[in-house]
Motif scaffolding. Structure first.
Motif, PDB file in Angstrom:
ATOM      1  N   VAL A  82     133.795  27.505  29.822  1.00 16.34           N
ATOM      2  CA  VAL A  82     134.596  28.656  29.405  1.00 16.34           C
ATOM      3  C   VAL A  82     135.998  28.246  28.953  1.00 16.34           C
ATOM      4  O   VAL A  82     136.778  29.090  28.505  1.00 16.34           O
ATOM      5  CB  VAL A  82     134.668  29.732  30.511  1.00 16.34           C
ATOM      6  CG1 VAL A  82     133.278  30.302  30.787  1.00 16.34           C
ATOM      7  CG2 VAL A  82     135.316  29.213  31.777  1.00 16.34           C
ATOM      8  N   GLY A  83     136.306  26.960  29.059  1.00 16.79           N
ATOM      9  CA  GLY A  83     137.594  26.457  28.607  1.00 16.79           C
ATOM     10  C   GLY A  83     137.578  24.947  28.546  1.00 16.79           C
ATOM     11  O   GLY A  83     136.760  24.304  29.209  1.00 16.79           O
ATOM     12  N   PHE A  84     138.450  24.384  27.728  1.00 14.76           N
ATOM     13  CA  PHE A  84     138.576  22.930  27.664  1.00 14.76           C
ATOM     14  C   PHE A  84     139.932  22.551  27.095  1.00 14.76           C
ATOM     15  O   PHE A  84     140.583  23.356  26.414  1.00 14.76           O
ATOM     16  CB  PHE A  84     137.440  22.299  26.828  1.00 14.76           C
ATOM     17  CG  PHE A  84     137.459  22.666  25.375  1.00 14.76           C
ATOM     18  CD1 PHE A  84     138.119  21.885  24.443  1.00 14.76           C
ATOM     19  CD2 PHE A  84     136.811  23.811  24.934  1.00 14.76           C
ATOM     20  CE1 PHE A  84     138.136  22.232  23.103  1.00 14.76           C
ATOM     21  CE2 PHE A  84     136.820  24.168  23.599  1.00 14.76           C
ATOM     22  CZ  PHE A  84     137.483  23.373  22.673  1.00 14.76           C
ATOM     23  N   ALA A  85     140.352  21.344  27.405  1.00 15.16           N
ATOM     24  CA  ALA A  85     141.599  20.794  26.872  1.00 15.16           C
ATOM     25  C   ALA A  85     141.442  19.290  26.745  1.00 15.16           C
ATOM     26  O   ALA A  85     140.709  18.665  27.518  1.00 15.16           O
ATOM     27  CB  ALA A  85     142.773  21.121  27.799  1.00 15.16           C
ATOM     28  N   SER A  86     142.130  18.718  25.758  1.00 18.40           N
ATOM     29  CA  SER A  86     142.048  17.270  25.559  1.00 18.40           C
ATOM     30  C   SER A  86     143.436  16.659  25.406  1.00 18.40           C
ATOM     31  O   SER A  86     144.324  17.243  24.788  1.00 18.40           O
ATOM     32  CB  SER A  86     141.180  16.942  24.339  1.00 18.40           C
ATOM     33  OG  SER A  86     141.632  17.605  23.182  1.00 18.40           O
ATOM     34  N   GLN A 100     149.792  13.386  23.090  1.00 21.35           N
ATOM     35  CA  GLN A 100     149.388  14.611  22.415  1.00 21.35           C
ATOM     36  C   GLN A 100     148.345  15.421  23.188  1.00 21.35           C
ATOM     37  O   GLN A 100     147.295  14.900  23.564  1.00 21.35           O
ATOM     38  CB  GLN A 100     148.819  14.290  21.029  1.00 21.35           C
ATOM     39  CG  GLN A 100     148.449  15.537  20.248  1.00 21.35           C
ATOM     40  CD  GLN A 100     147.587  15.260  19.034  1.00 21.35           C
ATOM     41  OE1 GLN A 100     147.189  14.135  18.781  1.00 21.35           O
ATOM     42  NE2 GLN A 100     147.300  16.295  18.276  1.00 21.35           N
ATOM     43  N   LEU A 101     148.653  16.690  23.382  1.00 20.75           N
ATOM     44  CA  LEU A 101     147.662  17.680  23.802  1.00 20.75           C
ATOM     45  C   LEU A 101     146.958  18.066  22.505  1.00 20.75           C
ATOM     46  O   LEU A 101     147.523  18.776  21.678  1.00 20.75           O
ATOM     47  CB  LEU A 101     148.335  18.898  24.439  1.00 20.75           C
ATOM     48  CG  LEU A 101     147.460  20.137  24.655  1.00 20.75           C
ATOM     49  CD1 LEU A 101     146.371  19.872  25.687  1.00 20.75           C
ATOM     50  CD2 LEU A 101     148.301  21.323  25.065  1.00 20.75           C
ATOM     51  N   SER A 102     145.755  17.542  22.280  1.00 15.79           N
ATOM     52  CA  SER A 102     145.093  17.727  20.986  1.00 15.79           C
ATOM     53  C   SER A 102     144.281  19.006  20.895  1.00 15.79           C
ATOM     54  O   SER A 102     144.003  19.488  19.797  1.00 15.79           O
ATOM     55  CB  SER A 102     144.230  16.512  20.648  1.00 15.79           C
ATOM     56  OG  SER A 102     143.381  16.183  21.718  1.00 15.79           O
ATOM     57  N   SER A 103     143.887  19.573  22.033  1.00 15.69           N
ATOM     58  CA  SER A 103     143.197  20.861  21.998  1.00 15.69           C
ATOM     59  C   SER A 103     143.283  21.540  23.355  1.00 15.69           C
ATOM     60  O   SER A 103     143.336  20.878  24.393  1.00 15.69           O
ATOM     61  CB  SER A 103     141.728  20.697  21.586  1.00 15.69           C
ATOM     62  OG  SER A 103     141.001  19.987  22.555  1.00 15.69           O
ATOM     63  N   ILE A 104     143.301  22.853  23.301  1.00 12.66           N
ATOM     64  CA  ILE A 104     143.216  23.663  24.508  1.00 12.66           C
ATOM     65  C   ILE A 104     142.679  25.028  24.074  1.00 12.66           C
ATOM     66  O   ILE A 104     143.222  25.663  23.172  1.00 12.66           O
ATOM     67  CB  ILE A 104     144.578  23.775  25.250  1.00 12.66           C
ATOM     68  CG1 ILE A 104     144.424  24.528  26.575  1.00 12.66           C
ATOM     69  CG2 ILE A 104     145.636  24.379  24.376  1.00 12.66           C
ATOM     70  CD1 ILE A 104     145.635  24.414  27.497  1.00 12.66           C
ATOM     71  N   HIS A 105     141.575  25.419  24.671  1.00 11.77           N
ATOM     72  CA  HIS A 105     140.927  26.672  24.285  1.00 11.77           C
ATOM     73  C   HIS A 105     140.263  27.317  25.497  1.00 11.77           C
ATOM     74  O   HIS A 105     139.709  26.624  26.346  1.00 11.77           O
ATOM     75  CB  HIS A 105     139.837  26.435  23.230  1.00 11.77           C
ATOM     76  CG  HIS A 105     140.354  25.921  21.938  1.00 11.77           C
ATOM     77  ND1 HIS A 105     140.947  26.730  20.991  1.00 11.77           N
ATOM     78  CD2 HIS A 105     140.375  24.670  21.415  1.00 11.77           C
ATOM     79  CE1 HIS A 105     141.310  25.999  19.953  1.00 11.77           C
ATOM     80  NE2 HIS A 105     140.969  24.754  20.193  1.00 11.77           N
ATOM     81  N   ALA A 106     140.305  28.636  25.516  1.00 11.66           N
ATOM     82  CA  ALA A 106     139.527  29.429  26.480  1.00 11.66           C
ATOM     83  C   ALA A 106     138.567  30.287  25.658  1.00 11.66           C
ATOM     84  O   ALA A 106     138.944  30.809  24.604  1.00 11.66           O
ATOM     85  CB  ALA A 106     140.433  30.313  27.328  1.00 11.66           C
ATOM     86  N   ILE A 115     143.076  30.588  32.689  1.00  6.89           N
ATOM     87  CA  ILE A 115     142.368  29.336  32.384  1.00  6.89           C
ATOM     88  C   ILE A 115     143.244  28.403  31.555  1.00  6.89           C
ATOM     89  O   ILE A 115     143.365  27.222  31.858  1.00  6.89           O
ATOM     90  CB  ILE A 115     141.022  29.637  31.689  1.00  6.89           C
ATOM     91  CG1 ILE A 115     140.059  30.254  32.702  1.00  6.89           C
ATOM     92  CG2 ILE A 115     140.438  28.386  31.042  1.00  6.89           C
ATOM     93  CD1 ILE A 115     138.774  30.790  32.109  1.00  6.89           C
ATOM     94  N   GLY A 116     143.865  28.943  30.515  1.00 12.01           N
ATOM     95  CA  GLY A 116     144.741  28.120  29.671  1.00 12.01           C
ATOM     96  C   GLY A 116     145.895  27.530  30.467  1.00 12.01           C
ATOM     97  O   GLY A 116     146.216  26.357  30.327  1.00 12.01           O
ATOM     98  N   SER A 138     150.566  20.134  18.328  1.00 13.99           N
ATOM     99  CA  SER A 138     150.532  20.680  16.978  1.00 13.99           C
ATOM    100  C   SER A 138     149.700  21.948  17.110  1.00 13.99           C
ATOM    101  O   SER A 138     148.475  21.914  17.108  1.00 13.99           O
ATOM    102  CB  SER A 138     149.894  19.680  16.012  1.00 13.99           C
ATOM    103  OG  SER A 138     149.869  20.202  14.704  1.00 13.99           O
ATOM    104  N   ALA A 139     150.373  23.096  17.255  1.00 16.66           N
ATOM    105  CA  ALA A 139     149.725  24.328  17.701  1.00 16.66           C
ATOM    106  C   ALA A 139     149.530  25.347  16.585  1.00 16.66           C
ATOM    107  O   ALA A 139     150.390  25.504  15.708  1.00 16.66           O
ATOM    108  CB  ALA A 139     150.561  24.965  18.812  1.00 16.66           C
ATOM    109  N   HIS A 140     148.431  26.051  16.663  1.00 15.26           N
ATOM    110  CA  HIS A 140     148.137  27.157  15.760  1.00 15.26           C
ATOM    111  C   HIS A 140     149.361  28.067  15.707  1.00 15.26           C
ATOM    112  O   HIS A 140     150.017  28.295  16.727  1.00 15.26           O
ATOM    113  CB  HIS A 140     146.924  27.921  16.310  1.00 15.26           C
ATOM    114  CG  HIS A 140     146.258  28.807  15.328  1.00 15.26           C
ATOM    115  ND1 HIS A 140     146.854  29.928  14.790  1.00 15.26           N
ATOM    116  CD2 HIS A 140     145.020  28.749  14.783  1.00 15.26           C
ATOM    117  CE1 HIS A 140     146.022  30.521  13.967  1.00 15.26           C
ATOM    118  NE2 HIS A 140     144.883  29.823  13.941  1.00 15.26           N
ATOM    119  N   SER A 141     149.665  28.589  14.536  1.00 13.24           N
ATOM    120  CA  SER A 141     150.881  29.389  14.367  1.00 13.24           C
ATOM    121  C   SER A 141     150.702  30.877  14.680  1.00 13.24           C
ATOM    122  O   SER A 141     151.657  31.647  14.558  1.00 13.24           O
ATOM    123  CB  SER A 141     151.400  29.232  12.935  1.00 13.24           C
ATOM    124  OG  SER A 141     150.435  29.716  12.005  1.00 13.24           O
TER     125      SER A 141
END
Length: 178
Positions: A82-86, A100-106, A115-116, A138-141
């Motif tokens: 239900v969530g992940f981060a790299s 770098q935090l390359s991804s984080i999603h719930a 979760i985030g 480098s985050a979604h705007s």
């Protein structure tokens, strides 16, 4: 939350089937853009809905993260992701102090449940333990995405990673001091 667990993922766990119940859906109405050195919230609307191509690309990226010494954390409700981060393992910046935090999603149905925030804390601890002084994102705007990072204490990056800017020119370049 009941039955929510967090753990480091192994490379062989990261395959398309891991994401079979993951819903990467986001309705975006406003995005931040930098114009004349000022940040402006603009009416930019679109729907982001990952399909098979995006998940196949994600699997390759996350496997590469682990193969190159980085870390991927997963959040599970029962057996469902239900969530992940790299977190990447390559230091950069003029002082070689960023990771770098390359991804984080719930997953869509699990947003707003902490979760985030929990994944962010796990990544920060891992980065600090590895010797980083700052986390680079480098985050979604999208307005909601930027509100999340602001709530976590992130701010505009002092140094921009030009490779990441070139890859995603509309992303907001952020940092978090560990």
């Amino acid at each position: 939350m009941n039955n929510i667990s967090y753990r480091k993922l192994k490379k062989d766990e990261i395959k398309l089937s891991l994401f079979s119940n993951f819903d990467r859906h986001q309705e975006v109405n406003k995005c931040w853009r930098k114009e004349n050195k000022k940040w402006i919230l603009k009416n930019i609307s679109f729907t982001e809905n990952w399909g098979i191509d995006e998940y196949e690309f994600l699997v390759k990226c996350l496997q590469k993260t682990i193969k190159t010494g980085g870390t991927v954390f997963g959040t599970f409700k029962g057996k469902n992701l239900v969530g992940f981060a790299s977190l990447e393992n390559h230091f950069f910046g003029s002082k070689n102090n960023y990771l770098q935090l390359s991804s984080i999603h719930a997953s869509n149905n699990y947003r707003g449940q902490g979760i985030g925030k929990s994944l962010f804390k796990l990544v920060c601890k891992k980065a600090k333990d590895a010797g980083a002084e700052k986390l680079y994102i480098s985050a979604h705007s999208a307005e909601e995405t930027q509100l999340f990072y602001k709530a976590m204490g992130c701010q505009e990056a002092v140094e921009y990673n030009e490779k990441l800017v070139a890859k995603e020119p509309y992303d907001c370049q952020l940092e978090y001091i560990l």
